[in-house]
Motif scaffolding. Sequence first.
Motif, mmCIF file in Angstrom:
data_model
loop_
_atom_site.group_PDB
_atom_site.id
_atom_site.type_symbol
_atom_site.label_atom_id
_atom_site.label_comp_id
_atom_site.label_asym_id
_atom_site.label_seq_id
_atom_site.Cartn_x
_atom_site.Cartn_y
_atom_site.Cartn_z
ATOM 1 N N PRO A 80 41.316 15.300 51.197
ATOM 2 C CA PRO A 80 41.388 15.168 52.925
ATOM 3 C C PRO A 80 40.385 15.865 52.911
ATOM 4 O O PRO A 80 40.280 17.306 52.058
ATOM 5 N N PRO A 81 39.384 15.609 53.622
ATOM 6 C CA PRO A 81 38.214 16.792 54.228
ATOM 7 C C PRO A 81 38.113 17.873 53.623
ATOM 8 O O PRO A 81 37.336 18.716 53.972
ATOM 9 N N ARG A 82 38.622 18.425 54.976
ATOM 10 C CA ARG A 82 39.082 19.847 55.104
ATOM 11 C C ARG A 82 39.616 20.579 54.669
ATOM 12 O O ARG A 82 39.385 21.629 54.003
ATOM 13 N N GLN A 83 40.294 19.800 53.309
ATOM 14 C CA GLN A 83 41.097 20.738 52.504
ATOM 15 C C GLN A 83 39.744 20.214 50.632
ATOM 16 O O GLN A 83 39.958 21.135 50.387
ATOM 17 N N ARG A 84 38.903 19.735 51.284
ATOM 18 C CA ARG A 84 37.997 19.707 50.010
ATOM 19 C C ARG A 84 37.113 20.606 49.968
ATOM 20 O O ARG A 84 37.154 21.395 49.371
ATOM 21 N N THR A 85 36.877 20.792 51.464
ATOM 22 C CA THR A 85 35.908 21.893 51.946
ATOM 23 C C THR A 85 36.093 23.362 51.748
ATOM 24 O O THR A 85 35.892 23.638 50.504
ATOM 25 N N VAL A 86 37.721 23.491 51.922
ATOM 26 C CA VAL A 86 37.972 24.463 51.779
ATOM 27 C C VAL A 86 38.486 24.895 49.529
ATOM 28 O O VAL A 86 37.495 26.240 49.341
ATOM 29 N N VAL A 87 38.814 23.947 50.054
ATOM 30 C CA VAL A 87 38.796 24.096 47.764
ATOM 31 C C VAL A 87 38.021 24.148 47.392
ATOM 32 O O VAL A 87 37.296 25.319 46.398
ATOM 33 N N GLY A 130 33.204 30.807 44.915
ATOM 34 C CA GLY A 130 33.629 31.786 44.971
ATOM 35 C C GLY A 130 33.688 32.320 46.162
ATOM 36 O O GLY A 130 34.108 33.608 45.623
ATOM 37 N N TRP A 131 33.540 31.542 47.344
ATOM 38 C CA TRP A 131 33.749 32.398 48.356
ATOM 39 C C TRP A 131 35.075 32.863 48.568
ATOM 40 O O TRP A 131 36.038 32.571 48.015
ATOM 41 N N SER A 132 35.480 33.898 48.902
ATOM 42 C CA SER A 132 36.262 34.712 49.931
ATOM 43 C C SER A 132 37.001 34.353 51.328
ATOM 44 O O SER A 132 36.111 33.639 51.690
ATOM 45 N N SER A 133 38.451 34.838 51.302
ATOM 46 C CA SER A 133 38.801 33.939 52.227
ATOM 47 C C SER A 133 38.237 34.601 53.663
ATOM 48 O O SER A 133 38.123 33.290 54.248
ATOM 49 N N GLU A 134 37.569 35.235 54.057
ATOM 50 C CA GLU A 134 37.302 35.363 55.061
ATOM 51 C C GLU A 134 35.364 34.966 55.591
ATOM 52 O O GLU A 134 35.195 34.683 56.084
ATOM 53 N N GLY A 157 34.691 28.477 60.670
ATOM 54 C CA GLY A 157 35.890 29.166 62.184
ATOM 55 C C GLY A 157 36.614 28.485 61.834
ATOM 56 O O GLY A 157 37.176 28.177 63.236
ATOM 57 N N ILE A 158 37.471 28.853 61.262
ATOM 58 C CA ILE A 158 39.108 28.338 61.572
ATOM 59 C C ILE A 158 39.413 30.038 60.563
ATOM 60 O O ILE A 158 39.224 30.729 60.692
ATOM 61 N N SER A 159 41.193 30.591 61.684
ATOM 62 C CA SER A 159 41.979 31.274 61.192
ATOM 63 C C SER A 159 42.507 31.214 59.563
ATOM 64 O O SER A 159 42.121 30.443 58.632
ATOM 65 N N PRO A 160 42.658 33.030 59.644
ATOM 66 C CA PRO A 160 43.166 32.719 58.231
ATOM 67 C C PRO A 160 44.667 31.982 57.539
ATOM 68 O O PRO A 160 44.648 31.556 56.474
ATOM 69 N N GLY A 161 45.372 31.411 58.661
ATOM 70 C CA GLY A 161 46.383 30.947 58.389
ATOM 71 C C GLY A 161 46.292 29.861 58.293
ATOM 72 O O GLY A 161 46.893 29.076 56.992
ATOM 73 N N ASN A 162 45.074 28.772 58.547
ATOM 74 C CA ASN A 162 44.971 28.127 58.361
ATOM 75 C C ASN A 162 43.998 27.466 57.356
ATOM 76 O O ASN A 162 44.176 26.543 57.040
ATOM 77 N N GLN A 163 43.521 28.327 57.026
ATOM 78 C CA GLN A 163 42.583 28.898 56.258
ATOM 79 C C GLN A 163 43.154 28.295 54.580
ATOM 80 O O GLN A 163 43.786 27.739 53.380
ATOM 81 N N ARG A 164 44.555 29.464 54.907
ATOM 82 C CA ARG A 164 45.457 29.629 53.590
ATOM 83 C C ARG A 164 46.188 28.059 53.353
ATOM 84 O O ARG A 164 46.692 27.976 51.930
ATOM 85 N N LEU A 165 46.561 27.893 54.617
ATOM 86 C CA LEU A 165 47.473 26.424 54.250
ATOM 87 C C LEU A 165 46.586 25.788 53.541
ATOM 88 O O LEU A 165 46.945 24.152 53.499
ATOM 89 N N LEU A 166 45.340 25.498 54.457
ATOM 90 C CA LEU A 166 44.713 24.113 53.961
ATOM 91 C C LEU A 166 44.213 24.790 52.189
ATOM 92 O O LEU A 166 43.975 23.179 51.725
ATOM 93 N N LEU A 167 44.210 25.936 51.956
ATOM 94 C CA LEU A 167 43.751 25.799 50.162
ATOM 95 C C LEU A 167 45.014 25.157 49.446
ATOM 96 O O LEU A 167 45.171 25.109 48.713
#
Length: 213
Positions: A154-161, A168-172, A179-189
Amino acid sequence: MSVVAMPVPPAATAVPARPDAALVRALRARDEQAYLTLVHRYTPLMLRVAGGHVGSRAAAEDVVQDTWVAVLRNIDGFEARSSFKTWLMRILVNTARTRRAREARAVCMGSLPEEISRWADTGRPGRPGPLDPEGCVLAGESRRVVEDALAALPPRQRTVVELRDVVGWSSEEVCHALGISPGNQRLLLHRGRLRLREVLAPHLAPARVAPIR
């Protein structure tokens, strides 16, 4: 507003802090200043992301230029289901992946079976090994497997991965860029990596696939 008549400016300047939503509405009305404001706002970030996918500054600039052309062509179809920044980053990453795939077809990029194995073992891609002329054909096939697996997300998962595991970016950095929260980033990843492992598992010996931790 003509796509050809609106090239990307070479450098960013200070711009009023108008919200993206207002700029998008103006851009749909073919407001050139709205376009320039968005270009100034996001081009530095786009160059960083593109630079993680392609091999040179010149190639990254080409990717950014092509992305803005795509934005102009498709802005009327933007449905605001996500933020403009997220939509823009998806277009950029897809454009960069297409450019990288063209470059990979011209040059053998190394041993990808090892990279696939590391991704399946750890949930993250490993760095390619040294050049292996005898494995170039297999490497090309393996790279296509990885590219196809990423494209199927899915597009959001692909972008985060891709931002985390390819660029090689950090979660921050990812949270700030999208523009997403740390929790959302972890879930998508997590979900994106899990899907990738499921897709890549048939290409590996069963013993090489480690459980997710």
